[in-house]
Scaffold this motif. Structure first.
Motif, PDB file in Angstrom:
ATOM      1  N   ARG A 276       0.848  -1.201   0.000  1.00  0.00           N
ATOM      2  CA  ARG A 276       0.000   0.000   0.000  1.00  0.00           C
ATOM      3  C   ARG A 276       0.884   1.251   0.000  1.00  0.00           C
ATOM      4  O   ARG A 276       1.776   1.404   0.833  1.00  0.00           O
ATOM      5  CB  ARG A 276      -0.930   0.011   1.223  1.00  0.00           C
ATOM      6  N   ILE A 277       0.614   2.132  -0.978  1.00  0.00           N
ATOM      7  CA  ILE A 277       1.390   3.361  -1.162  1.00  0.00           C
ATOM      8  C   ILE A 277       0.418   4.533  -1.170  1.00  0.00           C
ATOM      9  O   ILE A 277      -0.525   4.562  -1.969  1.00  0.00           O
ATOM     10  CB  ILE A 277       2.171   3.331  -2.485  1.00  0.00           C
ATOM     11  N   ALA A 278       0.638   5.498  -0.298  1.00  0.00           N
ATOM     12  CA  ALA A 278      -0.262   6.655  -0.200  1.00  0.00           C
ATOM     13  C   ALA A 278       0.278   7.824  -1.021  1.00  0.00           C
ATOM     14  O   ALA A 278       1.451   8.175  -0.919  1.00  0.00           O
ATOM     15  CB  ALA A 278      -0.419   7.076   1.256  1.00  0.00           C
ATOM     16  N   ILE A 279      -0.597   8.407  -1.829  1.00  0.00           N
ATOM     17  CA  ILE A 279      -0.278   9.656  -2.524  1.00  0.00           C
ATOM     18  C   ILE A 279      -1.531  10.535  -2.478  1.00  0.00           C
ATOM     19  O   ILE A 279      -2.639  10.054  -2.241  1.00  0.00           O
ATOM     20  CB  ILE A 279       0.171   9.450  -3.990  1.00  0.00           C
ATOM     21  N   ALA A 280      -1.354  11.822  -2.691  1.00  0.00           N
ATOM     22  CA  ALA A 280      -2.507  12.711  -2.787  1.00  0.00           C
ATOM     23  C   ALA A 280      -3.203  12.485  -4.126  1.00  0.00           C
ATOM     24  O   ALA A 280      -2.583  12.039  -5.099  1.00  0.00           O
ATOM     25  CB  ALA A 280      -2.061  14.164  -2.652  1.00  0.00           C
ATOM     26  N   GLN A 281      -4.482  12.766  -4.157  1.00  0.00           N
ATOM     27  CA  GLN A 281      -5.276  12.542  -5.374  1.00  0.00           C
ATOM     28  C   GLN A 281      -4.761  13.442  -6.512  1.00  0.00           C
ATOM     29  O   GLN A 281      -4.863  14.662  -6.449  1.00  0.00           O
ATOM     30  CB  GLN A 281      -6.744  12.865  -5.082  1.00  0.00           C
ATOM     31  N   PRO A 282      -4.203  12.840  -7.573  1.00  0.00           N
ATOM     32  CA  PRO A 282      -3.619  13.653  -8.659  1.00  0.00           C
ATOM     33  C   PRO A 282      -4.625  14.554  -9.362  1.00  0.00           C
ATOM     34  O   PRO A 282      -4.239  15.564  -9.947  1.00  0.00           O
ATOM     35  CB  PRO A 282      -3.067  12.598  -9.629  1.00  0.00           C
ATOM     36  N   ALA A 283      -5.901  14.211  -9.291  1.00  0.00           N
ATOM     37  CA  ALA A 283      -6.907  14.988 -10.021  1.00  0.00           C
ATOM     38  C   ALA A 283      -7.033  16.421  -9.514  1.00  0.00           C
ATOM     39  O   ALA A 283      -7.384  17.324 -10.284  1.00  0.00           O
ATOM     40  CB  ALA A 283      -8.267  14.289  -9.922  1.00  0.00           C
ATOM     41  N   HIS A 284      -6.733  16.654  -8.230  1.00  0.00           N
ATOM     42  CA  HIS A 284      -6.896  18.017  -7.716  1.00  0.00           C
ATOM     43  C   HIS A 284      -5.793  18.447  -6.749  1.00  0.00           C
ATOM     44  O   HIS A 284      -5.846  19.559  -6.224  1.00  0.00           O
ATOM     45  CB  HIS A 284      -8.266  18.183  -7.037  1.00  0.00           C
ATOM     46  N   ALA A 285      -4.814  17.572  -6.482  1.00  0.00           N
ATOM     47  CA  ALA A 285      -3.731  17.908  -5.562  1.00  0.00           C
ATOM     48  C   ALA A 285      -2.404  17.929  -6.317  1.00  0.00           C
ATOM     49  O   ALA A 285      -1.969  16.888  -6.836  1.00  0.00           O
ATOM     50  CB  ALA A 285      -3.673  16.905  -4.412  1.00  0.00           C
ATOM     51  N   PRO A 286      -1.730  19.067  -6.424  1.00  0.00           N
ATOM     52  CA  PRO A 286      -0.474  19.154  -7.186  1.00  0.00           C
ATOM     53  C   PRO A 286       0.581  18.150  -6.732  1.00  0.00           C
ATOM     54  O   PRO A 286       1.312  17.601  -7.569  1.00  0.00           O
ATOM     55  CB  PRO A 286      -0.017  20.595  -6.937  1.00  0.00           C
ATOM     56  N   TYR A 287       0.683  17.897  -5.433  1.00  0.00           N
ATOM     57  CA  TYR A 287       1.695  16.949  -4.967  1.00  0.00           C
ATOM     58  C   TYR A 287       1.366  15.533  -5.430  1.00  0.00           C
ATOM     59  O   TYR A 287       2.271  14.734  -5.697  1.00  0.00           O
ATOM     60  CB  TYR A 287       1.822  17.007  -3.441  1.00  0.00           C
ATOM     61  N   GLY A 288       0.111  15.204  -5.530  1.00  0.00           N
ATOM     62  CA  GLY A 288      -0.267  13.899  -6.066  1.00  0.00           C
ATOM     63  C   GLY A 288       0.050  13.794  -7.543  1.00  0.00           C
ATOM     64  O   GLY A 288       0.517  12.747  -8.027  1.00  0.00           O
ATOM     65  N   LEU A 289      -0.169  14.874  -8.270  1.00  0.00           N
ATOM     66  CA  LEU A 289       0.146  14.891  -9.697  1.00  0.00           C
ATOM     67  C   LEU A 289       1.641  14.729  -9.925  1.00  0.00           C
ATOM     68  O   LEU A 289       2.078  13.966 -10.800  1.00  0.00           O
ATOM     69  CB  LEU A 289      -0.340  16.202 -10.319  1.00  0.00           C
ATOM     70  N   ARG A 290       2.444  15.413  -9.117  1.00  0.00           N
ATOM     71  CA  ARG A 290       3.895  15.285  -9.261  1.00  0.00           C
ATOM     72  C   ARG A 290       4.374  13.890  -8.860  1.00  0.00           C
ATOM     73  O   ARG A 290       5.326  13.363  -9.444  1.00  0.00           O
ATOM     74  CB  ARG A 290       4.610  16.346  -8.422  1.00  0.00           C
ATOM     75  N   ALA A 291       3.726  13.282  -7.886  1.00  0.00           N
ATOM     76  CA  ALA A 291       4.065  11.908  -7.508  1.00  0.00           C
ATOM     77  C   ALA A 291       3.812  10.965  -8.685  1.00  0.00           C
ATOM     78  O   ALA A 291       4.639  10.092  -8.985  1.00  0.00           O
ATOM     79  CB  ALA A 291       3.254  11.480  -6.293  1.00  0.00           C
ATOM     80  N   ARG A 292       2.677  11.160  -9.350  1.00  0.00           N
ATOM     81  CA  ARG A 292       2.370  10.323 -10.507  1.00  0.00           C
ATOM     82  C   ARG A 292       3.384  10.549 -11.622  1.00  0.00           C
ATOM     83  O   ARG A 292       3.872   9.589 -12.245  1.00  0.00           O
ATOM     84  CB  ARG A 292       0.957  10.631 -11.017  1.00  0.00           C
ATOM     85  N   GLU A 293       3.731  11.810 -11.876  1.00  0.00           N
ATOM     86  CA  GLU A 293       4.714  12.108 -12.923  1.00  0.00           C
ATOM     87  C   GLU A 293       6.057  11.447 -12.620  1.00  0.00           C
ATOM     88  O   GLU A 293       6.697  10.889 -13.530  1.00  0.00           O
ATOM     89  CB  GLU A 293       4.896  13.628 -13.032  1.00  0.00           C
ATOM     90  N   ALA A 294       6.476  11.490 -11.356  1.00  0.00           N
ATOM     91  CA  ALA A 294       7.767  10.901 -10.985  1.00  0.00           C
ATOM     92  C   ALA A 294       7.747   9.388 -11.176  1.00  0.00           C
ATOM     93  O   ALA A 294       8.724   8.799 -11.670  1.00  0.00           O
ATOM     94  CB  ALA A 294       8.104  11.245  -9.537  1.00  0.00           C
ATOM     95  N   MET A 295       6.648   8.751 -10.784  1.00  0.00           N
ATOM     96  CA  MET A 295       6.562   7.298 -10.945  1.00  0.00           C
ATOM     97  C   MET A 295       6.453   6.902 -12.414  1.00  0.00           C
ATOM     98  O   MET A 295       6.982   5.864 -12.823  1.00  0.00           O
ATOM     99  CB  MET A 295       5.386   6.755 -10.121  1.00  0.00           C
ATOM    100  N   GLN A 296       5.793   7.726 -13.199  1.00  0.00           N
ATOM    101  CA  GLN A 296       5.747   7.459 -14.640  1.00  0.00           C
ATOM    102  C   GLN A 296       7.139   7.582 -15.259  1.00  0.00           C
ATOM    103  O   GLN A 296       7.540   6.735 -16.072  1.00  0.00           O
ATOM    104  CB  GLN A 296       4.773   8.427 -15.313  1.00  0.00           C
ATOM    105  N   ALA A 297       7.869   8.611 -14.861  1.00  0.00           N
ATOM    106  CA  ALA A 297       9.219   8.815 -15.392  1.00  0.00           C
ATOM    107  C   ALA A 297      10.155   7.693 -14.980  1.00  0.00           C
ATOM    108  O   ALA A 297      11.055   7.311 -15.731  1.00  0.00           O
ATOM    109  CB  ALA A 297       9.772  10.166 -14.918  1.00  0.00           C
ATOM    110  N   ALA A 298       9.924   7.138 -13.779  1.00  0.00           N
ATOM    111  CA  ALA A 298      10.763   6.040 -13.291  1.00  0.00           C
ATOM    112  C   ALA A 298      10.319   4.694 -13.862  1.00  0.00           C
ATOM    113  O   ALA A 298      10.985   3.670 -13.637  1.00  0.00           O
ATOM    114  CB  ALA A 298      10.724   5.989 -11.762  1.00  0.00           C
ATOM    115  N   GLY A 299       9.203   4.691 -14.575  1.00  0.00           N
ATOM    116  CA  GLY A 299       8.716   3.472 -15.212  1.00  0.00           C
ATOM    117  C   GLY A 299       8.023   2.500 -14.277  1.00  0.00           C
ATOM    118  O   GLY A 299       7.933   1.305 -14.584  1.00  0.00           O
ATOM    119  N   VAL A 300       7.497   2.995 -13.149  1.00  0.00           N
ATOM    120  CA  VAL A 300       6.868   2.082 -12.172  1.00  0.00           C
ATOM    121  C   VAL A 300       5.372   2.341 -12.007  1.00  0.00           C
ATOM    122  O   VAL A 300       4.698   1.624 -11.269  1.00  0.00           O
ATOM    123  CB  VAL A 300       7.560   2.181 -10.794  1.00  0.00           C
ATOM    124  N   TRP A 301       4.835   3.337 -12.691  1.00  0.00           N
ATOM    125  CA  TRP A 301       3.450   3.746 -12.456  1.00  0.00           C
ATOM    126  C   TRP A 301       2.460   2.615 -12.695  1.00  0.00           C
ATOM    127  O   TRP A 301       1.577   2.350 -11.871  1.00  0.00           O
ATOM    128  CB  TRP A 301       3.111   4.951 -13.326  1.00  0.00           C
TER     129      TRP A 301
END
Length: 254
Positions: free
Chosen positions: A133-158
């Motif tokens: 279980r990994i907690a992130i903020a909701q990317p749809a409306h939270a900038p930190y959640g969006l950046r978390a998703r971008e980082a995981m996508q860039a790292a190839g783990v999303w």
């Protein structure tokens, strides 16, 4: 020769003092602020009140996207501190601002855990079967959640970690989920990881080349433009004292 106050005179003096105090009390300033500011801004407001004892400042924390919608719909906020300057820019486009959007800090994201040695983790480790279980903020409306998703996508783990994700309403909620054990790892704001209660556990600073910058911006709203107190507090955020507090919580000053 000693002069003694009579009771009625004492009462009249107290009444005069109370009346004077009420006149000096500042007009209420309502602030909407991104959740990554929860501790840094609290400290800044405390410092501001020390310098301005009559200050009457209230702050509500939440996700930047939701607060933008609230302000558009008439929420009575005088200043808006967003985790992404794109939201203040949207308010400017809607004609709801008294000042142009301005950058007040650059944020960073980290891996943080209440149970694991996060300092030794990387984004690639999130695919491990031992992390469920990994907690992130909701990317749809939270900038930190969006950046978390971008980082995981860039790292190839999303794609691999999506089944493990649990979403917080904002970044403070995501941090709370990790701290409570509802998630083994959280991708949270560095500013929250540096708060004393969370700083007892290690964190891993995520490479900011893996995501768009967390350029955080603020505006005084059209409502706040009529309040000298709101403009005064906004100016205080640009002082060395306020910058020093922001830097203590890991923010990069523009």
């Amino acid at each position: 020769m000693y002069h003694w106050f009579k009771p009625w005179r004492v009462l009249s003096v107290l009444a005069a003092l109370l009346f004077t105090s009420s006149l000096q009390a500042g007009e209420l300033v309502r602030i909407a602020a991104a959740s990554d500011l929860r501790y840094a801004l609290d400290d800044i407001i405390e410092l501001y009140r020390e310098a301005n004892p009559a200050a009457n400042v209230q702050v509500v924390y939440g996700s930047s996207g939701k607060m933008t919608t609230q302000i558009i719909n008439g929420a009575p906020y005088d200043i808006f501190f967003s985790a992404d300057i794109a939201f203040p820019k949207r308010l400017e486009q809607e004609g709801l601002t008294a000042t142009p959007p301005a950058v007040y800090a650059i944020g960073r994201i980290v891996l943080w855990s209440n149970t694991l040695d996060a300092e030794g983790l990387t984004l690639n480790d999130l695919t491990s079967d031992s992390i469920t279980r990994i907690a992130i903020a909701q990317p749809a409306h939270a900038p930190y959640g969006l950046r978390a998703r971008e980082a995981m996508q860039a790292a190839g783990v999303w794609e691999a970690v999506q089944p493990k994700l649990v979403f917080g309403e904002n970044i403070a909620h995501a941090a709370q989920m990790a701290a409570s054990g509802a998630a083994q790892v959280g991708v949270i704001a560095l500013s929250l990881a540096k708060f004393p209660e969370l700083a007892t556990h290690s964190h891993y600073l995520i490479d900011d080349n893996l995501h768009n910058p967390l350029t955080q911006g603020y505006v005084v709203t059209r409502r706040g433009g009529d309040k000298p107190e709101a403009m005064h507090f906004a100016d205080f955020m640009a002082t060395e004292q306020a910058h020093s507090i922001m830097e203590q919580y890991g923010f990069v000053m523009p």
